[in-house]
Scaffold this motif. Structure first.
Motif, PDB file in Angstrom:
ATOM      1  N   LEU A 141    -104.638  46.780 -56.849  1.00 20.37           N
ATOM      2  CA  LEU A 141    -105.453  46.954 -57.977  1.00 20.37           C
ATOM      3  C   LEU A 141    -106.134  45.631 -58.601  1.00 20.37           C
ATOM      4  CD1 LEU A 141    -102.963  49.054 -60.365  1.00 20.37           C
ATOM      5  CD2 LEU A 141    -104.882  49.862 -59.080  1.00 20.37           C
ATOM      6  N   THR A 142    -105.676  44.453 -58.075  1.00 20.42           N
ATOM      7  CA  THR A 142    -106.318  43.476 -58.695  1.00 20.42           C
ATOM      8  C   THR A 142    -107.365  42.751 -57.428  1.00 20.42           C
ATOM      9  OG1 THR A 142    -104.484  41.992 -57.785  1.00 20.42           O
ATOM     10  CG2 THR A 142    -104.600  42.731 -60.059  1.00 20.42           C
ATOM     11  N   LEU A 143    -107.106  43.096 -56.288  1.00 19.56           N
ATOM     12  CA  LEU A 143    -108.090  42.722 -55.232  1.00 19.56           C
ATOM     13  C   LEU A 143    -109.379  43.070 -55.403  1.00 19.56           C
ATOM     14  CD1 LEU A 143    -108.310  41.175 -52.485  1.00 19.56           C
ATOM     15  CD2 LEU A 143    -107.948  43.260 -51.358  1.00 19.56           C
ATOM     16  N   ARG A 144    -110.256  42.110 -55.369  1.00 21.98           N
ATOM     17  CA  ARG A 144    -111.974  42.146 -55.679  1.00 21.98           C
ATOM     18  C   ARG A 144    -112.633  41.597 -54.671  1.00 21.98           C
ATOM     19  NH1 ARG A 144    -109.590  45.544 -58.371  1.00 21.98           N
ATOM     20  NH2 ARG A 144    -109.770  46.232 -60.417  1.00 21.98           N
ATOM     21  N   HIS A 145    -113.483  42.306 -53.851  1.00 22.61           N
ATOM     22  CA  HIS A 145    -114.145  41.633 -52.901  1.00 22.61           C
ATOM     23  C   HIS A 145    -115.675  41.292 -53.791  1.00 22.61           C
ATOM     24  CE1 HIS A 145    -111.779  42.529 -49.472  1.00 22.61           C
ATOM     25  NE2 HIS A 145    -111.678  43.733 -50.307  1.00 22.61           N
ATOM     26  N   LYS A 146    -115.911  40.137 -53.949  1.00 23.26           N
ATOM     27  CA  LYS A 146    -117.305  39.750 -54.560  1.00 23.26           C
ATOM     28  C   LYS A 146    -118.203  39.363 -53.507  1.00 23.26           C
ATOM     29  CE  LYS A 146    -114.925  37.558 -58.481  1.00 23.26           C
ATOM     30  NZ  LYS A 146    -114.462  36.399 -59.409  1.00 23.26           N
ATOM     31  N   GLU A 147    -119.549  39.752 -54.001  1.00 23.63           N
ATOM     32  CA  GLU A 147    -120.725  39.413 -52.992  1.00 23.63           C
ATOM     33  C   GLU A 147    -120.993  38.016 -52.974  1.00 23.63           C
ATOM     34  OE1 GLU A 147    -123.847  41.947 -54.399  1.00 23.63           O
ATOM     35  OE2 GLU A 147    -122.928  43.696 -53.835  1.00 23.63           O
ATOM     36  N   GLY A 148    -121.558  37.681 -51.778  1.00 18.73           N
ATOM     37  CA  GLY A 148    -121.700  36.160 -51.928  1.00 18.73           C
ATOM     38  C   GLY A 148    -120.690  35.048 -51.366  1.00 18.73           C
ATOM     39  N   VAL A 149    -119.391  35.669 -51.399  1.00 15.70           N
ATOM     40  CA  VAL A 149    -118.215  34.911 -51.132  1.00 15.70           C
ATOM     41  C   VAL A 149    -117.691  35.111 -49.679  1.00 15.70           C
ATOM     42  CG1 VAL A 149    -115.791  34.361 -51.790  1.00 15.70           C
ATOM     43  CG2 VAL A 149    -117.415  35.191 -53.589  1.00 15.70           C
ATOM     44  N   LYS A 150    -117.656  33.851 -49.224  1.00 13.18           N
ATOM     45  CA  LYS A 150    -117.253  33.914 -47.812  1.00 13.18           C
ATOM     46  C   LYS A 150    -115.822  34.145 -47.703  1.00 13.18           C
ATOM     47  CE  LYS A 150    -120.577  30.394 -46.057  1.00 13.18           C
ATOM     48  NZ  LYS A 150    -120.856  29.158 -45.472  1.00 13.18           N
ATOM     49  N   ARG A 151    -115.410  34.917 -46.571  1.00 12.87           N
ATOM     50  CA  ARG A 151    -114.021  35.258 -46.440  1.00 12.87           C
ATOM     51  C   ARG A 151    -113.810  34.988 -45.148  1.00 12.87           C
ATOM     52  NH1 ARG A 151    -111.953  38.583 -50.268  1.00 12.87           N
ATOM     53  NH2 ARG A 151    -110.420  39.261 -48.779  1.00 12.87           N
ATOM     54  N   GLN A 152    -112.322  34.708 -45.009  1.00 10.81           N
ATOM     55  CA  GLN A 152    -111.785  34.411 -43.799  1.00 10.81           C
ATOM     56  C   GLN A 152    -111.755  35.680 -42.512  1.00 10.81           C
ATOM     57  OE1 GLN A 152    -107.926  32.747 -43.850  1.00 10.81           O
ATOM     58  NE2 GLN A 152    -108.084  31.625 -41.798  1.00 10.81           N
ATOM     59  N   SER A 153    -112.052  35.509 -41.342  1.00 10.97           N
ATOM     60  CA  SER A 153    -111.803  36.534 -40.492  1.00 10.97           C
ATOM     61  C   SER A 153    -111.283  35.830 -39.219  1.00 10.97           C
ATOM     62  CB  SER A 153    -113.109  36.994 -40.129  1.00 10.97           C
ATOM     63  OG  SER A 153    -113.191  37.946 -39.131  1.00 10.97           O
ATOM     64  N   ILE A 154    -109.913  36.160 -38.991  1.00  8.78           N
ATOM     65  CA  ILE A 154    -109.072  35.860 -38.073  1.00  8.78           C
ATOM     66  C   ILE A 154    -109.859  36.123 -36.525  1.00  8.78           C
ATOM     67  CG2 ILE A 154    -106.745  35.638 -36.985  1.00  8.78           C
ATOM     68  CD1 ILE A 154    -107.098  34.476 -39.771  1.00  8.78           C
ATOM     69  N   PRO A 155    -110.281  37.329 -36.451  1.00  8.40           N
ATOM     70  CA  PRO A 155    -110.383  37.622 -35.222  1.00  8.40           C
ATOM     71  C   PRO A 155    -111.707  36.858 -34.639  1.00  8.40           C
ATOM     72  CG  PRO A 155    -109.979  39.744 -36.051  1.00  8.40           C
ATOM     73  CD  PRO A 155    -109.954  38.673 -37.183  1.00  8.40           C
ATOM     74  N   GLN A 156    -112.771  36.725 -35.500  1.00 10.91           N
ATOM     75  CA  GLN A 156    -113.993  35.676 -35.268  1.00 10.91           C
ATOM     76  C   GLN A 156    -113.756  34.387 -34.980  1.00 10.91           C
ATOM     77  OE1 GLN A 156    -116.913  36.123 -38.613  1.00 10.91           O
ATOM     78  NE2 GLN A 156    -117.111  38.338 -38.050  1.00 10.91           N
ATOM     79  N   GLN A 157    -112.709  33.870 -35.740  1.00  6.97           N
ATOM     80  CA  GLN A 157    -112.055  32.612 -35.467  1.00  6.97           C
ATOM     81  C   GLN A 157    -111.536  32.230 -34.169  1.00  6.97           C
ATOM     82  OE1 GLN A 157    -109.637  31.437 -38.604  1.00  6.97           O
ATOM     83  NE2 GLN A 157    -111.361  31.167 -40.196  1.00  6.97           N
ATOM     84  N   VAL A 158    -110.797  33.321 -33.652  1.00  8.18           N
ATOM     85  CA  VAL A 158    -110.066  33.284 -32.532  1.00  8.18           C
ATOM     86  C   VAL A 158    -111.028  33.465 -31.360  1.00  8.18           C
ATOM     87  CG1 VAL A 158    -108.372  34.348 -30.921  1.00  8.18           C
ATOM     88  CG2 VAL A 158    -108.020  34.023 -33.248  1.00  8.18           C
ATOM     89  N   ALA A 159    -112.207  34.180 -31.447  1.00  7.55           N
ATOM     90  CA  ALA A 159    -113.141  34.558 -30.491  1.00  7.55           C
ATOM     91  C   ALA A 159    -114.101  33.286 -30.341  1.00  7.55           C
ATOM     92  CB  ALA A 159    -113.669  35.704 -30.614  1.00  7.55           C
ATOM     93  N   ARG A 160    -114.193  32.568 -31.123  1.00  7.29           N
ATOM     94  CA  ARG A 160    -115.102  31.496 -31.266  1.00  7.29           C
ATOM     95  C   ARG A 160    -115.089  30.568 -29.741  1.00  7.29           C
ATOM     96  NH1 ARG A 160    -115.969  27.979 -36.386  1.00  7.29           N
ATOM     97  NH2 ARG A 160    -117.925  27.317 -35.289  1.00  7.29           N
ATOM     98  N   THR A 161    -116.092  30.241 -29.222  1.00  7.14           N
ATOM     99  CA  THR A 161    -116.138  29.278 -28.165  1.00  7.14           C
ATOM    100  C   THR A 161    -116.831  28.089 -28.375  1.00  7.14           C
ATOM    101  OG1 THR A 161    -118.431  30.164 -27.502  1.00  7.14           O
ATOM    102  CG2 THR A 161    -116.203  31.360 -26.585  1.00  7.14           C
ATOM    103  N   PRO A 162    -116.659  26.970 -27.307  1.00  6.39           N
ATOM    104  CA  PRO A 162    -117.311  25.729 -27.910  1.00  6.39           C
ATOM    105  C   PRO A 162    -118.782  25.801 -27.883  1.00  6.39           C
ATOM    106  CG  PRO A 162    -115.846  25.419 -26.059  1.00  6.39           C
ATOM    107  CD  PRO A 162    -115.699  26.676 -26.252  1.00  6.39           C
ATOM    108  N   GLU A 163    -119.489  26.810 -27.359  1.00  7.05           N
ATOM    109  CA  GLU A 163    -120.803  26.906 -27.367  1.00  7.05           C
ATOM    110  C   GLU A 163    -121.199  27.365 -28.777  1.00  7.05           C
ATOM    111  OE1 GLU A 163    -119.073  28.079 -24.873  1.00  7.05           O
ATOM    112  OE2 GLU A 163    -119.536  26.702 -23.305  1.00  7.05           O
TER     113      GLU A 163
END
Length: 205
Positions: free
Chosen positions: A169-191
């Motif tokens: 009930l209290t979870l709100r997704h605000k626009e313009g706020v960066k959120r953590q994405s675990i899959p994107q962080q794991v899939a990052r490469t040095p490039e």
């Protein structure tokens, strides 16, 4: 000594009942949480008078020191709009009234002795076994985790569902706020993680 104990009983009982009513009727949610803390403290005093010091310490350490303070912190952080919350209160008033009547009936039945123990209600006198000397913690644990284990597990399940509901009930997704994405962080490469820029000598980026 007995008169002094009775005096403290009435003092703690009056504080507990009065602060419990203020939890419901207080207009400010922060004040309601503060009255809830006062109710826990007064109830701890009643437990001490009854000789259940373990329950009194649990109320102070766990409920006052952790749960109620967490409630106070969450209420202050959410900055609830009381007027907006009261807009839909009339829609749920009949349902709340039914629940209140059911709870009141249960309290009346329990206070008048309507809930009888089948073991104690038998007319035959049973021989009492010798009771070994045990502390309040051992006696409480032996009863709670044997005879009332089902109710104990159901209470934990209700609290777990209430916790999940409060988070949803209290979870709100605000626009313009960066959120953590675990899959994107794991899939990052040095490039993709490092960007190399060529900076001319004597000039900033």
């Amino acid at each position: 000594m007995l008169g002094l104990q009775a005096l403290f009983f009435y003092i703690f009982a009056f504080i507990a009942v009065g602060s419990a009513l203020m939890v419901v009727f207080a207009r400010n949610p922060v004040h309601s949480v503060l009255f809830l803390i006062l109710t826990f403290v007064a109830s701890a005093g009643l437990f001490l008078l009854a000789g259940a010091e373990f329950l009194a310490l649990i109320l102070i350490v766990v409920y006052v020191g952790a749960v109620a303070i967490l409630f106070l912190f969450v209420v202050m952080m959410l900055d609830l709009d009381v007027g907006r919350l009261k807009q839909g209160a009339l829609e749920y008033a009949p349902f709340g009234a039914i629940i209140g009547i059911v709870l009141l009936a249960e309290l009346v039945i329990a206070a008048t002795g309507g809930f009888s123990d089948p073991v104690l209600s038998t007319n035959t006198a049973l021989p009492m076994a010798s009771i070994p000397a045990a502390s309040n913690i051992e006696a409480l644990g032996s009863v709670l985790y044997t005879r009332y284990i089902l109710f104990f597990q159901l209470a934990g399940l209700i609290l777990f569902v209430a916790m999940i509901g409060a988070i949803v009930l209290t979870l709100r997704h605000k626009e313009g706020v960066k959120r953590q994405s675990i899959p994107q962080q794991v899939a990052r490469t040095p490039e993709t993680a490092i960007e190399v820029r060529k900076v001319e000598s004597g000039r900033g980026i």
